[in-house]
Write a protein that holds these residues in place. Structure first.
Motif, PDB file in Angstrom:
ATOM      1  N   ILE A  45      -5.412  65.970 -18.766  1.00  0.00           N
ATOM      2  CA  ILE A  45      -6.517  65.214 -19.374  1.00  0.00           C
ATOM      3  C   ILE A  45      -6.848  65.826 -20.732  1.00  0.00           C
ATOM      4  CG2 ILE A  45      -8.969  64.593 -19.155  1.00  0.00           C
ATOM      5  CD1 ILE A  45      -8.535  64.499 -16.116  1.00  0.00           C
ATOM      6  N   ASP A  46      -6.817  65.002 -21.765  1.00  0.00           N
ATOM      7  CA  ASP A  46      -7.282  65.422 -23.095  1.00  0.00           C
ATOM      8  C   ASP A  46      -8.470  64.533 -23.446  1.00  0.00           C
ATOM      9  OD1 ASP A  46      -5.154  67.264 -23.398  1.00  0.00           O
ATOM     10  OD2 ASP A  46      -3.826  65.674 -24.106  1.00  0.00           O
ATOM     11  N   ARG A  92      -8.727  61.847 -31.883  1.00  0.00           N
ATOM     12  CA  ARG A  92      -7.995  61.729 -30.619  1.00  0.00           C
ATOM     13  C   ARG A  92      -8.780  60.862 -29.636  1.00  0.00           C
ATOM     14  NH1 ARG A  92      -6.669  67.307 -27.865  1.00  0.00           N
ATOM     15  NH2 ARG A  92      -8.709  67.062 -26.922  1.00  0.00           N
ATOM     16  N   PRO A  93      -8.139  59.827 -29.081  1.00  0.00           N
ATOM     17  CA  PRO A  93      -8.810  59.066 -28.024  1.00  0.00           C
ATOM     18  C   PRO A  93      -8.733  59.830 -26.704  1.00  0.00           C
ATOM     19  CG  PRO A  93      -6.604  58.214 -28.371  1.00  0.00           C
ATOM     20  CD  PRO A  93      -6.779  59.351 -29.341  1.00  0.00           C
ATOM     21  N   LEU A 102      -7.255  60.671 -23.389  1.00  0.00           N
ATOM     22  CA  LEU A 102      -5.907  60.477 -22.855  1.00  0.00           C
ATOM     23  C   LEU A 102      -5.794  61.158 -21.504  1.00  0.00           C
ATOM     24  CD1 LEU A 102      -3.851  61.314 -26.097  1.00  0.00           C
ATOM     25  CD2 LEU A 102      -4.213  59.036 -25.129  1.00  0.00           C
ATOM     26  N   ARG A 103      -5.259  60.445 -20.529  1.00  0.00           N
ATOM     27  CA  ARG A 103      -5.103  60.992 -19.182  1.00  0.00           C
ATOM     28  C   ARG A 103      -3.741  60.578 -18.647  1.00  0.00           C
ATOM     29  NH1 ARG A 103     -10.651  61.712 -16.913  1.00  0.00           N
ATOM     30  NH2 ARG A 103     -11.885  61.717 -18.823  1.00  0.00           N
ATOM     31  N   CYS A 106       0.415  57.358 -19.175  1.00  0.00           N
ATOM     32  CA  CYS A 106      -0.771  57.822 -19.888  1.00  0.00           C
ATOM     33  C   CYS A 106      -1.790  56.688 -19.956  1.00  0.00           C
ATOM     34  CB  CYS A 106      -0.363  58.250 -21.299  1.00  0.00           C
ATOM     35  SG  CYS A 106      -1.744  58.611 -22.393  1.00  0.00           S
ATOM     36  N   TYR A 107      -3.042  57.029 -19.698  1.00  0.00           N
ATOM     37  CA  TYR A 107      -4.129  56.057 -19.808  1.00  0.00           C
ATOM     38  C   TYR A 107      -4.980  56.444 -20.998  1.00  0.00           C
ATOM     39  CZ  TYR A 107      -2.741  54.559 -15.173  1.00  0.00           C
ATOM     40  OH  TYR A 107      -2.005  54.081 -14.120  1.00  0.00           O
ATOM     41  N   GLN A 108      -5.123  55.506 -21.930  1.00  0.00           N
ATOM     42  CA  GLN A 108      -5.839  55.796 -23.169  1.00  0.00           C
ATOM     43  C   GLN A 108      -7.137  55.007 -23.196  1.00  0.00           C
ATOM     44  OE1 GLN A 108      -3.474  55.685 -26.765  1.00  0.00           O
ATOM     45  NE2 GLN A 108      -5.160  54.859 -27.979  1.00  0.00           N
ATOM     46  N   ASN A 109      -8.237  55.744 -23.301  1.00  0.00           N
ATOM     47  CA  ASN A 109      -9.546  55.100 -23.475  1.00  0.00           C
ATOM     48  C   ASN A 109      -9.888  54.173 -22.313  1.00  0.00           C
ATOM     49  OD1 ASN A 109     -11.898  54.614 -25.025  1.00  0.00           O
ATOM     50  ND2 ASN A 109     -11.045  52.700 -25.793  1.00  0.00           N
ATOM     51  N   VAL A 110      -9.462  54.532 -21.118  1.00  0.00           N
ATOM     52  CA  VAL A 110      -9.713  53.683 -19.948  1.00  0.00           C
ATOM     53  C   VAL A 110     -11.035  54.093 -19.300  1.00  0.00           C
ATOM     54  CG1 VAL A 110      -8.845  52.964 -17.687  1.00  0.00           C
ATOM     55  CG2 VAL A 110      -7.248  53.304 -19.591  1.00  0.00           C
ATOM     56  N   GLY A 139       4.546  52.804 -20.272  1.00  0.00           N
ATOM     57  CA  GLY A 139       4.302  54.239 -20.177  1.00  0.00           C
ATOM     58  C   GLY A 139       2.899  54.648 -20.597  1.00  0.00           C
ATOM     59  N   VAL A 195      -1.141  52.917 -21.071  1.00  0.00           N
ATOM     60  CA  VAL A 195      -2.046  51.783 -20.903  1.00  0.00           C
ATOM     61  C   VAL A 195      -3.296  52.054 -21.743  1.00  0.00           C
ATOM     62  CG1 VAL A 195      -3.438  50.453 -19.278  1.00  0.00           C
ATOM     63  CG2 VAL A 195      -1.187  51.319 -18.583  1.00  0.00           C
ATOM     64  N   VAL A 204      -7.031  50.664 -23.122  1.00  0.00           N
ATOM     65  CA  VAL A 204      -8.120  49.720 -22.903  1.00  0.00           C
ATOM     66  C   VAL A 204      -8.987  49.665 -24.169  1.00  0.00           C
ATOM     67  CG1 VAL A 204     -10.219  49.215 -21.579  1.00  0.00           C
ATOM     68  CG2 VAL A 204      -8.157  49.983 -20.397  1.00  0.00           C
ATOM     69  N   THR A 246      -1.076  59.457 -30.483  1.00  0.00           N
ATOM     70  CA  THR A 246      -1.651  60.787 -30.619  1.00  0.00           C
ATOM     71  C   THR A 246      -0.679  61.865 -30.144  1.00  0.00           C
ATOM     72  OG1 THR A 246      -3.799  59.792 -30.177  1.00  0.00           O
ATOM     73  CG2 THR A 246      -3.660  62.198 -30.017  1.00  0.00           C
ATOM     74  N   ALA A 299      -1.388  65.085 -23.110  1.00  0.00           N
ATOM     75  CA  ALA A 299      -1.417  63.981 -22.148  1.00  0.00           C
ATOM     76  C   ALA A 299      -0.694  62.732 -22.643  1.00  0.00           C
ATOM     77  CB  ALA A 299      -2.860  63.629 -21.796  1.00  0.00           C
ATOM     78  N   GLN A 323       2.076  59.998 -23.361  1.00  0.00           N
ATOM     79  CA  GLN A 323       3.375  59.569 -22.847  1.00  0.00           C
ATOM     80  C   GLN A 323       3.885  58.508 -23.802  1.00  0.00           C
ATOM     81  OE1 GLN A 323       5.397  60.609 -20.611  1.00  0.00           O
ATOM     82  NE2 GLN A 323       6.867  58.932 -20.541  1.00  0.00           N
TER      83      GLN A 323
END
Lengths: 508, 508
Positions: free
Chosen positions: A108-109, A120-121, A123-124, A477-481, B431, B433, B435, B443, B447, B449
């Protein structure tokens, strides 16, 4: 529809019909059913439950499994009882891996609007299962590298349903074990199709070609494995192929080790290369002994050791073994201090006798027809290469293809730069380096690496030990979720109590 | 000997000769020199030093690098100055990764003679570099994904020497940056051949085929990448091919998001699909907008936004872009509310104008000629697909090949099961996602991908972020190796102060 038969390798006689070879439609059905069962495997706790229940049910049917496997493989009840214990241990070890959750590799960042060189958004990242895994059972481990084996256990642990291609040497064992795994799934409330089984030669390529097959685990020969690797790589959508194909597993005995421990090394080598009738992927197939009296003493001890005759896994392998011995013996300069061949001296008509060949290092380094000595001969044969200098020794090591293991025997006080360089050199050609021991006996443990440079493996992965699970995962990676929309594994409050790395700091 | 020219993409005119296309002998020489330099890279501290020194020297020559890259790429000094900052940040980030040492993944299992199901020997495992890495520079990032880019940085961090195949769009920049990296090596006492450079089309296949090439990193087109992947996979000894080939990067706008944020989403989309003239691998190439007034409002905002005309990276790409637009527009039912094409309206004769196409979801799901809409069109074009129901939406998503990213725009209060299911569904096809944001702007962080299901990637790896280092490593296990003969990374006393997992317990 062609029949799949169980055959007694001690006699070559069919034991009975196990079923029909799977058609393309059968394979399609099995893969689709497995894919449909995949979402149910999303529950980690239930997967751990599945693995432990499978172990318990396999143990409950232990007598029947061992008897069936022995009847098809001739590996004997002692070995097979041990293999079943290993198999069940492995299933439970992967249940522990699933529960511990470190394999998810949660990173997690947090967002940092002031980060350089760019904001940086949030990121997980964690790892998700790839999908249906095709597993090719190995001839030589009807349990631990077959239907309930390490590929199946690690794939299920990762959350991937499995379709196993049974090995033709033990179809009855395969059907029995697949039934038990499917029963375990039902017992824990999962669809039985999280494990499927297909039979017959043609099912293999079909399985690798299937659009819904997401990855392959294979243990077997270089020829068979490479053919399937080529299919996997040439698909419209290529898929990862984790194959363990073949290995010579070189052993180096230093002059000082030979001087100080000739009998011990000789006896150990004899036990190792004949273990399981030499049908281990980590059998020491090439042994570098120093020229001169100390090396000769080691060789005498190898040749003098009592080694059992016995049948191989199937008559085709027996023919290949005998042919491999014949062609090697025919090379000029190759001697056979202990002649391998047909046994003829005990009750089993298809038994073979273990043997030892010798050759000078200079010949091997010559290449040409001697390259055959650098190829695995599956069965109880080892090739002793006599070296006169470290230059000769290293020339042979440098000519070897990739290996699962490389072993060195040292004297107790050999801890100098030369020994260190030798160990380092061996790590360049193998996935596991053993000192003063034998490569046979692959421990199921987190630090194990069972894999090595090609053709030992087609990838950089291991097929034994906790990290084998990594083969069946890919990161997302999940960004800004927003937190409520994240998978539970990545939520801020860490509801699943997973180990994770948050803003660079690892937390348990 | 064929010349390699630097070309001005604004005019199509040659800027001058950079050098000669590398011959097979040149490639062989570069790979052998790199392989010979590999042992020197074994020193982790020096590698970190190399990466930081490279960053400093690149910054020192920043003006020249930006001017050269702009002259060859037309990406403009602002973007290229940012890209250089990102490139240097990335080099330094990998220096930190090297020093932290977690990437070595040290696992130690002490011997346990009483372990079940079998006694356990002392086992110690860490990761070693694979060998020479071939890096294929990308057209669209003359710095961050080229000679001094992420593949090079992560490979050097792993301890692998690199031979870069320059991209024909920026050979002068490549030669300049390679010289700086080689100077950095010399400055820190390493052989300059830890980084090599080859030029010209034929050098690519030669580099992948070379027996000493151990792995490949590639960023580029599906066609070119697949051709090289096929070569890597069909070698006598196949090697890992980490390729990032192509991605449509779908965006879903929910009806409620469109109702509440039409202008914001439209403006954001316009900025994202035209960023860098649409020449990003994460350009949003397909946007699912709801039918009806809210969706139309988003579309109006996209079309109304001021978007710049400009040249593409090279005349060939311009032709491909214009042809791609023409063939898509020719499909029945495809409209062009903002017509992409030749610009003709500014000083640059080779400029193109960004554009937007629209089509109904039902057409796309039909397949046939509409499958072209599911392929990346490199350049400033995005395809808006209007959906009338979640069934239609999901049919389109289900028809997509693998993606680097998938994005969803939600209303502020859409935090329900449907939104959660949509996010989960997108993670199955991508890879990363995103939101309520845009995929452009990748970035550099642990974290991240940057990779996804084929054809987004040919492997499960990432090419951006700390874990990109994993691509260039393989594990080696040491069994029963006396402490003085172990690599320092695995010694009992942990002289290098590495994080490690000892008997199942992680220590920092």
């Amino acid at each position: 529809m062609s029949d799949v038969l169980s055959v007694d390798p001690r006699t070559g006689r069919p034991r009975g019909r196990v079923g029909a070879a799977s058609t393309a439609q059968d394979v399609d059905r099995a893969v689709r059913a497995a894919a449909a069962a995949a979402p149910a495997l999303g529950d980690r706790a239930r997967r751990a439950d599945l693995l432990r229940t499978a172990a318990a049910l396999l143990e409950k049917s232990g007598d029947e499994i061992v008897a069936t496997a022995d009847a098809e493989s001739a590996l004997g009840p002692v070995r097979l009882t041990g293999e079943l214990a290993r198999t069940c241990y492995q299933l439970r070890a992967f249940a522990d891996v699933v529960e511990a959750g470190a394999y998810l590799d949660v990173i997690i960042d947090h967002a940092d609007p002031s980060a350089a060189p760019a904001p940086r958004p949030d990121l997980r990242r964690y790892k998700v299962p790839l999908g249906v895994v095709a597993v090719f059972a190995a001839s030589n481990f009807p349990l631990a590298f077959s239907v309930p084996g390490g590929d199946t256990a690690s794939a299920l642990a990762a959350g991937c349903p499995v379709v196993v291609k049974a090995h033709p040497d033990h179809p009855a064992t395969s059907v029995l074990c697949a039934g038990i795994l499917r029963a375990a799934a039902v017992e824990v409330g999962l669809p039985e199709d999280v494990v499927g089984l297909v039979l017959g030669f043609d099912a293999g390529p079909e399985l690798v070609r299937h659009p819904l097959t997401a990855a392959v685990g294979f243990t077997g020969s270089v020829r068979g494995g490479r053919a399937l690797f080529d299919i996997a790589s040439s698909r419209p959508r290529p898929i990862p192929f984790h194959g363990e194909l073949g290995s010579l597993n070189p052993v180096v005995v230093t002059p000082r080790a030979a001087e100080t421990r000739a009998d011990e090394i000789g006896a150990g080598l004899a036990a190792s290369y004949t273990l399981g009738m030499g049908q281990f992927c980590v059998k020491p197939g090439l042994v570098l002994l120093p020229e001169g009296p100390a090396g000769e003493a080691v060789l005498r001890a190898v040749v003098a050791a009592a080694v059992p005759s016995g049948p191989l896994l199937d008559p085709r392998m027996r023919e290949a073994f005998l042919a491999g011995v014949r062609s090697r013996v025919a090379l000029p300069g190759v001697a056979e201090p202990l002649a391998a061949g047909e046994a003829g001296d005990d009750g089993a008509p298809l038994a073979v006798r273990p043997g030892v060949l010798t050759v000078a290092a200079a010949r091997v380094a010559d290449g040409g027809p001697y390259e055959e000595l650098l190829e695995e001969c599956f069965g109880p044969l080892t090739v002793v290469v006599r070296y006169g200098s470290t230059v000769e020794r290293d020339a042979v090591l440098g000519a070897l293809p990739g290996n699962l293991t490389a072993t060195v025997h040292l004297a107790a006080d050999e801890r100098d730069d030369a020994a260190q360089a030798l160990v380092a050199g061996l790590s360049a050609i193998a996935g596991r380096v053993v000192v003063d021991g034998w490569p046979t006996g692959v421990t199921v443990a987190p630090a194990m690496q069972h894999g090595g440079p090609y053709p030992a493996s087609t990838s950089t992965s291991t097929s034994v030990g906790s990290t084998a699970i990594e083969r069946w995962l890919r990161p997302v990676c999940y960004q800004n979720v927003p937190d409520p929309l994240l998978p539970a594994e990545l939520r801020e409050a860490n509801p699943l109590h997973l180990p994770r790395t948050v803003d660079g700091v690892r937390t348990a």
